[in-house]
Design a protein around this motif. Sequence first.
Motif, PDB file in Angstrom:
ATOM      1  N   ILE A 165     -31.477 -34.690  -1.187  1.00 24.74           N
ATOM      2  CA  ILE A 165     -32.335 -35.347  -0.173  1.00 24.74           C
ATOM      3  C   ILE A 165     -32.079 -36.854  -0.147  1.00 24.74           C
ATOM      4  N   SER A 166     -31.999 -37.390  -1.364  1.00 19.88           N
ATOM      5  CA  SER A 166     -31.714 -38.834  -1.439  1.00 19.88           C
ATOM      6  C   SER A 166     -30.369 -39.155  -0.811  1.00 19.88           C
ATOM      7  N   LEU A 167     -29.417 -38.222  -1.044  1.00 21.90           N
ATOM      8  CA  LEU A 167     -28.091 -38.441  -0.465  1.00 21.90           C
ATOM      9  C   LEU A 167     -28.146 -38.408   1.059  1.00 21.90           C
ATOM     10  N   ARG A 168     -28.917 -37.429   1.603  1.00 20.70           N
ATOM     11  CA  ARG A 168     -29.043 -37.370   3.057  1.00 20.70           C
ATOM     12  C   ARG A 168     -29.757 -38.622   3.606  1.00 20.70           C
ATOM     13  N   ASP A 169     -30.835 -39.002   2.870  1.00 20.79           N
ATOM     14  CA  ASP A 169     -31.541 -40.226   3.308  1.00 20.79           C
ATOM     15  C   ASP A 169     -30.603 -41.428   3.296  1.00 20.79           C
ATOM     16  N   LEU A 170     -29.832 -41.439   2.202  1.00 22.96           N
ATOM     17  CA  LEU A 170     -28.893 -42.578   2.095  1.00 22.96           C
ATOM     18  C   LEU A 170     -27.877 -42.545   3.224  1.00 22.96           C
ATOM     19  N   ASN A 171     -27.412 -41.348   3.555  1.00 19.18           N
ATOM     20  CA  ASN A 171     -26.434 -41.222   4.642  1.00 19.18           C
ATOM     21  C   ASN A 171     -27.051 -41.652   5.975  1.00 19.18           C
ATOM     22  N   GLU A 172     -28.328 -41.197   6.205  1.00 21.18           N
ATOM     23  CA  GLU A 172     -29.004 -41.597   7.437  1.00 21.18           C
ATOM     24  C   GLU A 172     -29.197 -43.109   7.498  1.00 21.18           C
ATOM     25  N   ARG A 173     -29.594 -43.640   6.348  1.00 19.23           N
ATOM     26  CA  ARG A 173     -29.749 -45.111   6.317  1.00 19.23           C
ATOM     27  C   ARG A 173     -28.414 -45.810   6.578  1.00 19.23           C
ATOM     28  N   HIS A 174     -27.375 -45.222   6.002  1.00 24.40           N
ATOM     29  CA  HIS A 174     -26.050 -45.805   6.225  1.00 24.40           C
ATOM     30  C   HIS A 174     -25.681 -45.768   7.710  1.00 24.40           C
ATOM     31  N   LEU A 175     -26.006 -44.610   8.350  1.00 24.79           N
ATOM     32  CA  LEU A 175     -25.715 -44.498   9.784  1.00 24.79           C
ATOM     33  C   LEU A 175     -26.526 -45.515  10.595  1.00 24.79           C
ATOM     34  N   ARG A 176     -27.822 -45.578  10.223  1.00 27.07           N
ATOM     35  CA  ARG A 176     -28.659 -46.555  10.932  1.00 27.07           C
ATOM     36  C   ARG A 176     -28.138 -47.972  10.709  1.00 27.07           C
ATOM     37  N   LEU A 177     -27.762 -48.235   9.457  1.00 29.09           N
ATOM     38  CA  LEU A 177     -27.226 -49.566   9.152  1.00 29.09           C
ATOM     39  C   LEU A 177     -25.959 -49.840   9.952  1.00 29.09           C
ATOM     40  N   LYS A 178     -25.130 -48.770  10.048  1.00 29.93           N
ATOM     41  CA  LYS A 178     -23.903 -48.904  10.821  1.00 29.93           C
ATOM     42  C   LYS A 178     -24.223 -49.203  12.292  1.00 29.93           C
ATOM     43  N   GLN A 179     -25.224 -48.453  12.799  1.00 32.90           N
ATOM     44  CA  GLN A 179     -25.641 -48.700  14.187  1.00 32.90           C
ATOM     45  C   GLN A 179     -26.191 -50.125  14.357  1.00 32.90           C
ATOM     46  N   ASP A 180     -26.997 -50.506  13.321  1.00 39.38           N
ATOM     47  CA  ASP A 180     -27.539 -51.887  13.375  1.00 39.38           C
ATOM     48  C   ASP A 180     -26.415 -52.917  13.365  1.00 39.38           C
ATOM     49  N   TYR A 181     -25.410 -52.632  12.506  1.00 36.35           N
ATOM     50  CA  TYR A 181     -24.277 -53.563  12.469  1.00 36.35           C
ATOM     51  C   TYR A 181     -23.547 -53.598  13.813  1.00 36.35           C
ATOM     52  N   ALA A 182     -23.410 -52.420  14.434  1.00 39.27           N
ATOM     53  CA  ALA A 182     -22.740 -52.363  15.745  1.00 39.27           C
ATOM     54  C   ALA A 182     -23.554 -53.124  16.795  1.00 39.27           C
ATOM     55  N   LEU A 183     -24.896 -52.875  16.759  1.00 38.94           N
ATOM     56  CA  LEU A 183     -25.767 -53.596  17.700  1.00 38.94           C
ATOM     57  C   LEU A 183     -25.716 -55.094  17.446  1.00 38.94           C
ATOM     58  N   LEU A 184     -25.734 -55.431  16.133  1.00 29.38           N
ATOM     59  CA  LEU A 184     -25.662 -56.852  15.789  1.00 29.38           C
ATOM     60  C   LEU A 184     -24.349 -57.466  16.259  1.00 29.38           C
ATOM     61  N   GLY A 185     -23.272 -56.672  16.129  1.00 29.76           N
ATOM     62  CA  GLY A 185     -21.980 -57.160  16.606  1.00 29.76           C
ATOM     63  C   GLY A 185     -21.988 -57.393  18.104  1.00 29.76           C
ATOM     64  N   THR A 186     -22.637 -56.461  18.834  1.00 29.11           N
ATOM     65  CA  THR A 186     -22.726 -56.617  20.299  1.00 29.11           C
ATOM     66  C   THR A 186     -23.532 -57.866  20.661  1.00 29.11           C
ATOM     67  N   GLU A 187     -24.678 -57.995  19.979  1.00 23.64           N
ATOM     68  CA  GLU A 187     -25.508 -59.176  20.246  1.00 23.64           C
ATOM     69  C   GLU A 187     -24.772 -60.460  19.876  1.00 23.64           C
ATOM     70  N   HIS A 188     -24.035 -60.351  18.768  1.00 25.31           N
ATOM     71  CA  HIS A 188     -23.263 -61.527  18.352  1.00 25.31           C
ATOM     72  C   HIS A 188     -22.212 -61.904  19.400  1.00 25.31           C
ATOM     73  N   GLN A 189     -21.549 -60.883  19.947  1.00 26.22           N
ATOM     74  CA  GLN A 189     -20.548 -61.147  20.978  1.00 26.22           C
ATOM     75  C   GLN A 189     -21.189 -61.744  22.229  1.00 26.22           C
ATOM     76  N   ARG A 190     -22.367 -61.149  22.570  1.00 28.26           N
ATOM     77  CA  ARG A 190     -23.075 -61.709  23.733  1.00 28.26           C
ATOM     78  C   ARG A 190     -23.466 -63.157  23.477  1.00 28.26           C
ATOM     79  N   ALA A 191     -23.953 -63.422  22.253  1.00 31.62           N
ATOM     80  CA  ALA A 191     -24.333 -64.800  21.917  1.00 31.62           C
ATOM     81  C   ALA A 191     -23.127 -65.727  22.000  1.00 31.62           C
ATOM     82  N   GLU A 192     -21.967 -65.217  21.485  1.00 35.00           N
ATOM     83  CA  GLU A 192     -20.752 -66.030  21.560  1.00 35.00           C
ATOM     84  C   GLU A 192     -20.350 -66.269  23.013  1.00 35.00           C
TER      85      GLU A 192
END
Length: 490
Positions: A71-98
């Motif tokens: 369960i912890s592994l799945r949670d960790l994987n989900e968090r990793h995915l969310r983090l990845k999505q957050d990083y992607a969103l952050l990258g998009t926002e960063h590009q827009r800001a640039e």
Amino acid sequence: MFDGKTLEYTKLLLAFIRTAHYWTEIHPELVLEDDIKEFLATHEAIAACVLAAPAEVLENRLDRRISEDMISLRDLNERHLRLKQDYALLGTEHQRAEDRLFEREQMLEDSSKRLGQLAAIVESSDDVIVSKDLNGIITSWNAAATRLFGYSADEMIGAPILKLIPEELHSDEKNIMENIRAGRRVEHFETVRRTKSGQLLDVSLTVSPIRDEHGRVIGASKILRDISTRKRLEQALLQAEKIAATGRLAATIAHEINNPLEAVMNLIYLLRPMITDPAGISYYQSVETELVRVSHIAKQTLGYYREHAPASSASIGEIVLNAITIYEPRCTATGIEIKKAINSSRKIVLRRGEMMQVVSNLMMNSIYAMQAGGVLSISVEDAIDSPVGIVLTIQDNGVGIAEGDLPRVFEAFFTTRSTVGTGIGLFVAKQFVEGHGGSIEIESRQDAGDQGTTVRVFLPVFTPYDPSGEWYDRQGLSGQRTAEDRSISA
């Protein structure tokens, strides 16, 4: 000790190790590698956890632990995915800001270029361009302002605009600022401004309100143009029109007077043989002299007699003596003593009528200045120093000319006499003298006990009318003699 992410990765690692160890227990054919054995041998706590026999761990506990780890592994994987999505969103926002930052940088660069161009235009403008705040304090000063007024930017920025305005015109600035505060533009306002040297200039002003980003008026920009030359040209044109009108009037008066005067002269000439009595002859000669004087005065009363006869060789001393003969009776009647010193008999080529009018105008000015009598001194001297020529000096001890009026005495239609004179006598005299290549200057004083006026006229030995062309050669104008001059030479 661990942050959340590192802790999750550590738990995942331990779950993997436990699972791997479990499999080694149920599959005896699987053995630990040497590096793992070495690792477990050196870390007893970890070894105790992973090397315990399966029988020592309750089956349900082990299952539960593995389930929890999964369960912890799945949670960790989900968090990793969310983090990845957050990083992607952050990258998009960063590009827009640039992108937005780049656009802003481009806009700032374009604005900077436009401001630079505007500053260059203002600085290179031939018109004075300055700005001021609502208190009338100067905030900018371009190069044209320095050239026109003589003040540097350091001297004027921070100084009040009233520094340039004559005191009697300070109220104009108040009216201008009232319009600016109300958001109104002042266009082509003609007024006077003072330079650093004290010179007064005729100027035309256009003043516009300066607004901030909210539309509030925070100051004024002023464009100023020197119109002194235009004013002088307008005045010169006006004077030229007046002179032309005076010339036409003078010609009409001269014609109307000279016709009956000529008839009288003819009658006098016919009457001469009929007079035999010595007293009658004496009266006749006086009448003839007075008629000659009247004829001369008729020509120069308006100060606009122009010589049309060709130039000839004549003596200034002789011309002066003739003028004295004409005006001496009037001087005697008004208590004016004439002192003459004619010390030159040199002859030069000139227009006799024009020089006669110059002498007459100067003598009449002196006579008018000595209504209660006085002394009129007239001298003619040779000028032996360079330039060589003749100096005529006419001096009186009359009322004199005010210091403020002296710079204007040679202007057309300027006169200090309210009842006598047209104001073009000295103007015409100056034209005639300078037309002969000479110069005229005037000094006057009004001090108590020491008053009077002195006029000096200089004429060169070689005038522009001299057939030798010497005057043109000396002026470096040998190729510019007029057709009239050449005909005189011929």
